[in-house]
Scaffold this active site. Structure first.
Site, mmCIF file in Angstrom:
data_model
loop_
_atom_site.group_PDB
_atom_site.id
_atom_site.type_symbol
_atom_site.label_atom_id
_atom_site.label_comp_id
_atom_site.label_asym_id
_atom_site.label_seq_id
_atom_site.Cartn_x
_atom_site.Cartn_y
_atom_site.Cartn_z
ATOM 1 N N TYR A 137 6.982 64.804 38.378
ATOM 2 C CA TYR A 137 7.678 65.076 37.127
ATOM 3 C C TYR A 137 8.686 63.967 36.862
ATOM 4 C CZ TYR A 137 5.724 69.664 36.127
ATOM 5 O OH TYR A 137 4.881 70.690 35.792
ATOM 6 N N LYS A 190 -2.809 67.456 47.918
ATOM 7 C CA LYS A 190 -4.046 66.785 47.502
ATOM 8 C C LYS A 190 -4.216 65.533 48.357
ATOM 9 C CE LYS A 190 -7.687 66.442 44.839
ATOM 10 N NZ LYS A 190 -8.848 67.336 45.054
ATOM 11 N N ASP A 223 -6.811 71.965 44.016
ATOM 12 C CA ASP A 223 -7.922 72.480 43.224
ATOM 13 C C ASP A 223 -8.557 73.696 43.894
ATOM 14 O OD1 ASP A 223 -8.622 70.698 45.205
ATOM 15 O OD2 ASP A 223 -10.221 69.720 44.088
ATOM 16 N N ASP A 247 4.493 74.272 39.788
ATOM 17 C CA ASP A 247 4.619 74.752 38.414
ATOM 18 C C ASP A 247 3.316 75.381 37.950
ATOM 19 O OD1 ASP A 247 5.735 75.227 35.957
ATOM 20 O OD2 ASP A 247 5.762 73.137 35.308
ATOM 21 N N ASP A 251 2.610 79.656 37.458
ATOM 22 C CA ASP A 251 2.184 80.230 36.180
ATOM 23 C C ASP A 251 0.883 81.008 36.353
ATOM 24 O OD1 ASP A 251 4.376 79.189 34.953
ATOM 25 O OD2 ASP A 251 3.302 77.798 33.644
#
Length: 359
Positions: A137, A190, A223, A247, A251
């Site tokens: 970010y 990842k 993923d 984040d 959600d």
């Protein structure tokens, strides 16, 4: 022990549905504290958001930051920074400004499905611990400016920053939470592609795990983790991950557990904490009394629990548990806001929880 002290809590209502869900939350917190015989809270309203721009020339005035510094913690309502006039629309939003100013490095986001709430993932009860200051970010990975820029009109570049110090302190929060819960931590990364950045995140979390031999540890690529959450969310306890992945996952987990309207969060450092619902300001329903205050109320309960641990205050811990129980019982009784399939207004739902605590 119980200190019976009165805590000073900042109150930032914010934009959109904020002036509806934050007052509902205050009513529940006051009722919860009274129900366990704790001293009442000293609430300190402070300007934030569009009203602060209009009245003070900034969405987060310096006086608000100074006021927050003198509190024990605070509640922050949602903001609608996309609707702010320039130059504020293009600058760091109020939440980011406060998080960066106070170095609130851990974003703790529980996801729990309540019976009767229409949750997709029934029986889920997990917590996502998201590193809150670095990662990919751009507004959080530099001391000044941002990590996103365009060397030409046709090329955009974003940098990601990962440091051992930031990973370690966030991982410690995750493992300490797991010690008090199901003793299971899942590291999400990842590392098969981002070997140096998220690979370091995975490896440092594993190093911290060595100090918690009683906690079971596994890890998944981001993923694959989205699939695992959809298929078997109830199998997870504490998930620790970097900023952007956290984040996204929080959600997803919130929606699986009912809606983002029931997804709370706490932004914390070693000595500061901010209760803030995971959802946004929902300007499309603002002022209609249709907003679900559950996430904000649960976030406030998390703040009470954090203060209880910091100050050794058993009364606050009991108040936090009372809030959780009252919300679950209210939902089980069929008192639901429209997003959960009911007809209760924001105020009616908050009053139902507060009345249950008083009763």
């Amino acid at each position: 022990m119980s200190t019976n002290r009165s805590y000073v809590l900042g109150l930032l209502e914010g934009d959109g549905i904020g002036p509806e869900i934050v007052p509902a939350t205050v009513g529940v917190v006051d009722a919860a504290l009274a129900s366990v015989g704790a001293a009442p809270t000293d609430w300190r309203p402070l300007p934030m958001g569009r009203s602060a721009i209009d009245g003070h020339g900034s969405p987060i005035p310096d006086t608000t930051l100074e006021g927050l510094a003198s509190t024990d913690g605070w509640l922050m309502g949602p903001h609608d920074s996309a609707a702010y006039p320039e130059p504020w629309r293009s600058r760091l939003n109020p939440s980011g400004t406060v998080r960066k100013h106070f170095q609130l490095f851990a974003n703790i986001r529980p996801a729990k499905s309540f019976p009767g709430s229409g949750a997709i993932a029934e029986g889920a009860d997990l917590v996502i611990v998201r590193e809150n200051t670095q990662g990919f970010y751009a507004d959080r990975n530099t001391f000044r400016g941002t990590g996103e820029y365009m060397p030409t009109p046709d090329v955009a570049i974003a940098s990601g920053v990962f440091t051992r110090e930031a990973i370690e302190r966030n991982a410690r929060v995750a493992f300490e939470l797991a010690e008090a819960r199901g003793k299971h931590v899942t590291i999400v990364h990842k590392a098969n592609v981002l070997q140096l950045t998220t690979g370091m995140f995975r490896d440092v979390c594993r190093e911290v795990a060595a100090d918690h031999p009683g906690v079971r540890v596994d890890d998944f690529h981001i993923d694959a983790m989205t699939v695992h959450l959809v298929r078997r969310a109830r199998d997870f306890d504490v998930i620790v991950t970097e900023n952007m992945f956290g984040d996204i996952l929080s959600d997803l987990a919130g929606e699986l557990c009912g809606s983002l309207g029931v997804a709370p969060s706490l932004n914390a450092s070693a000595d500061r904490a901010m209760a803030q619902a995971s959802h946004g300001s929902a300007p499309d329903i603002a002022g209609q009394g249709r907003a679900n205050p559950t996430a904000m109320i649960l976030s406030a309960a998390m703040l009470l629990e954090w203060l209880a641990g910091r100050h050794g205050d058993d009364a606050l811990a009991r108040a936090a548990k009372a809030v959780d129980a009252a919300i679950a019982a209210t939902i089980a009784d069929g008192v639901l806001t429209p997003d959960m399939g009911g007809t209760a207004s924001t105020g009616e739902f908050g009053e139902a929880i507060a009345n249950r605590l008083k009763g």
